[in-house]
Design an enzyme around this catalytic site. Structure first.
Site, PDB file in Angstrom:
ATOM      1  N   HIS A   1       0.808  -1.237   0.000  1.00 50.20           N
ATOM      2  CA  HIS A   1       0.000   0.000   0.000  1.00 50.20           C
ATOM      3  C   HIS A   1       0.837   1.281   0.000  1.00 50.20           C
ATOM      4  O   HIS A   1       0.348   2.342   0.409  1.00 50.20           O
ATOM      5  CB  HIS A   1      -0.951  -0.005   1.202  1.00 50.20           C
ATOM      6  CG  HIS A   1      -0.255   0.059   2.531  1.00 50.20           C
ATOM      7  ND1 HIS A   1      -0.759  -0.549   3.651  1.00 50.20           N
ATOM      8  CD2 HIS A   1       0.903   0.643   2.915  1.00 50.20           C
ATOM      9  CE1 HIS A   1       0.072  -0.330   4.663  1.00 50.20           C
ATOM     10  NE2 HIS A   1       1.079   0.392   4.248  1.00 50.20           N
TER      11      HIS A   1
ATOM     12  N   HIS B   1      -2.432   4.306   9.799  1.00 54.71           N
ATOM     13  CA  HIS B   1      -1.087   4.755  10.169  1.00 54.71           C
ATOM     14  C   HIS B   1      -1.182   5.980  11.079  1.00 54.71           C
ATOM     15  O   HIS B   1      -0.789   7.081  10.697  1.00 54.71           O
ATOM     16  CB  HIS B   1      -0.280   5.081   8.919  1.00 54.71           C
ATOM     17  CG  HIS B   1      -0.077   3.916   8.000  1.00 54.71           C
ATOM     18  ND1 HIS B   1      -1.063   3.433   7.166  1.00 54.71           N
ATOM     19  CD2 HIS B   1       1.005   3.126   7.787  1.00 54.71           C
ATOM     20  CE1 HIS B   1      -0.595   2.404   6.476  1.00 54.71           C
ATOM     21  NE2 HIS B   1       0.652   2.193   6.839  1.00 54.71           N
TER      22      HIS B   1
ATOM     23  N   HIS C   1       9.875  -4.032   4.451  1.00 57.85           N
ATOM     24  CA  HIS C   1      10.353  -2.645   4.507  1.00 57.85           C
ATOM     25  C   HIS C   1      10.566  -2.220   5.950  1.00 57.85           C
ATOM     26  O   HIS C   1       9.908  -2.708   6.850  1.00 57.85           O
ATOM     27  CB  HIS C   1       9.453  -1.663   3.755  1.00 57.85           C
ATOM     28  CG  HIS C   1       8.032  -1.481   4.212  1.00 57.85           C
ATOM     29  ND1 HIS C   1       7.113  -2.499   4.325  1.00 57.85           N
ATOM     30  CD2 HIS C   1       7.346  -0.350   4.545  1.00 57.85           C
ATOM     31  CE1 HIS C   1       5.936  -2.005   4.689  1.00 57.85           C
ATOM     32  NE2 HIS C   1       6.053  -0.707   4.849  1.00 57.85           N
TER      33      HIS C   1
ATOM     34  N   GLU D   1       3.445  -5.700   8.720  1.00 54.53           N
ATOM     35  CA  GLU D   1       2.143  -5.473   8.067  1.00 54.53           C
ATOM     36  C   GLU D   1       1.649  -6.740   7.354  1.00 54.53           C
ATOM     37  O   GLU D   1       0.452  -6.912   7.140  1.00 54.53           O
ATOM     38  CB  GLU D   1       2.253  -4.334   7.039  1.00 54.53           C
ATOM     39  CG  GLU D   1       2.429  -2.957   7.669  1.00 54.53           C
ATOM     40  CD  GLU D   1       2.548  -1.822   6.649  1.00 54.53           C
ATOM     41  OE1 GLU D   1       2.413  -0.667   7.059  1.00 54.53           O
ATOM     42  OE2 GLU D   1       2.796  -2.070   5.444  1.00 54.53           O
TER      43      GLU D   1
HETATM   44  C1  DHB Z   1       6.192   3.785   3.157  1.00 55.32           C
HETATM   45  C2  DHB Z   1       5.639   2.516   3.234  1.00 55.32           C
HETATM   46  C3  DHB Z   1       4.537   2.263   4.054  1.00 55.32           C
HETATM   47  O1  DHB Z   1       3.973   1.037   4.225  1.00 55.32           O
HETATM   48  C4  DHB Z   1       3.955   3.284   4.753  1.00 55.32           C
HETATM   49  O2  DHB Z   1       2.841   3.012   5.431  1.00 55.32           O
HETATM   50  C5  DHB Z   1       4.505   4.569   4.704  1.00 55.32           C
HETATM   51  C6  DHB Z   1       5.619   4.806   3.903  1.00 55.32           C
HETATM   52  C7  DHB Z   1       7.367   4.074   2.293  1.00 55.32           C
HETATM   53  O3  DHB Z   1       7.816   3.215   1.549  1.00 55.32           O
HETATM   54  O4  DHB Z   1       7.843   5.194   2.319  1.00 55.32           O
HETATM   55 FE    FE Z   2       2.262   1.029   5.831  1.00 56.20          FE
END
Ligand code: DHB
Ligand code: FE
Length: 286
Positions: free
Chosen positions: A12, A59, A197, A244
């Protein structure tokens, strides 16, 4: 009776929404991401469900540190698109399905899962970016998304977070709830967020392609085994925001139990902003 016919899984990343909203999808960097969703756009046009049950995480937009529901189901008639600092994304508001959402809440809570009932909430990129990826660009003035959406928010931001096992079991309870609804609705369940991530600390920028691809393999072939993976492995291997991915197990748990799903799409790409992008479409055999 209502029935879950398919599940869709996707990252997302907020920058994907920004790329769409700012007309950058044809740039080479972004084009590589969007090619993975061309099939999905055609597929959803032919397989638009009556309702999408969309599992995502907020978030710190609708919920702050003041209130942290582990699982929250949206029972409202509609949801405004959140302002996450740059104004609300230029996408349609989200129309809900209060009747089915209330029925699922009743059934799942009586099945021993504690849900928070949410009658008013703004929805952030966790929910709107997956809709944009699958349905493409939509003019907010041209009306709503093609079908109602039940937002289901999972806390994967503030510890303690739910285990993959609990998410998988919850998916099964959601399937049972949907199948006991007395209208013949075609329901899809979407699991969103991930893949690997990490946005913070010394390991910021962490991506683990091998682990992500193994996750996709196991989500398809061995979801019950995958559900046993402890949260610490997600954090260690897929980064602090890789957690997540437990939300994908809710969607997978809601699929038919004894029949192998049909894999209609599998896509994996690095990078998009700071994350690995993963996308699957699984159908229940008809
Ligand atoms: C990013 C990824 C995410 O899942 C998020 O919620 C906010 C930022 C990113 O890649 O910057
Ligand atoms: Fe996220």
């Amino acid at each position: 009776m209502a029935r879950i016919t398919a599940s869709v899984y996707t990252s997302h990343v907020p920058a994907i929404g920004a790329a769409m909203d700012l007309g950058k999808t044809a740039e080479p960097y972004w084009q590589k991401v969007f090619t993975g969703y061309e099939f999905g756009k055609r597929w959803i046009a032919e397989n638009t469900p009556d309702v999408i049950f969309l599992v995502y995480n907020d978030h710190a937009t609708a919920f702050s540190l003041e209130v942290i529901p582990t699982f929250a189901i949206g029972t409202a008639a509609e949801y405004a698109v959140a302002d996450e600092g740059w104004g609300p994304r230029p996408v349609p508001k989200v129309v809900g399905h209060p009747e089915l959402a209330s029925h699922i809440a009743q059934s799942v809570i009586q099945d021993d899962f504690d849900l928070t009932i949410v009658n008013k909430m703004d929805v952030d990129h966790g929910l709107t970016v997956p809709l944009s990826l699958m349905f493409g660009e939509r003019d907010p003035k041209a009306g709503a998304w093609p079908c109602p959406v039940i937002p289901f928010a999972v806390n994967v931001v503030q510890y303690p977070v739910p285990s993959g096992r609990r998410c998988f079991m919850l998916g099964k309870a959601i399937r049972k709830a949907v199948e006991s609804f007395d209208q013949p609705l075609n329901v899809q369940i979407w699991g969103t967020g991930g893949m690997s991530h990490q946005l913070q600390g010394p390991r910021a920028g962490l991506i683990n392609k091998d682990w992500d691809n193994r996750f996709l393999d196991r989500l398809i072939e061995d979801p019950a085994g995958l559900a046993q993976v402890p949260h610490i492995e997600y954090v260690r291997e897929a980064g602090s925001e890789g957690i997540e991915l437990v939300m994908w197990l809710i969607a997978r748990g809601a699929m038919d139990e004894d029949r192998r799903p049909v894999v209609r799409q599998r896509f994996y790409h690095v990078p998009a902003s700071n994350t690995a992008v993963g996308h699957l479409i699984l159908e229940n055999p008809s």
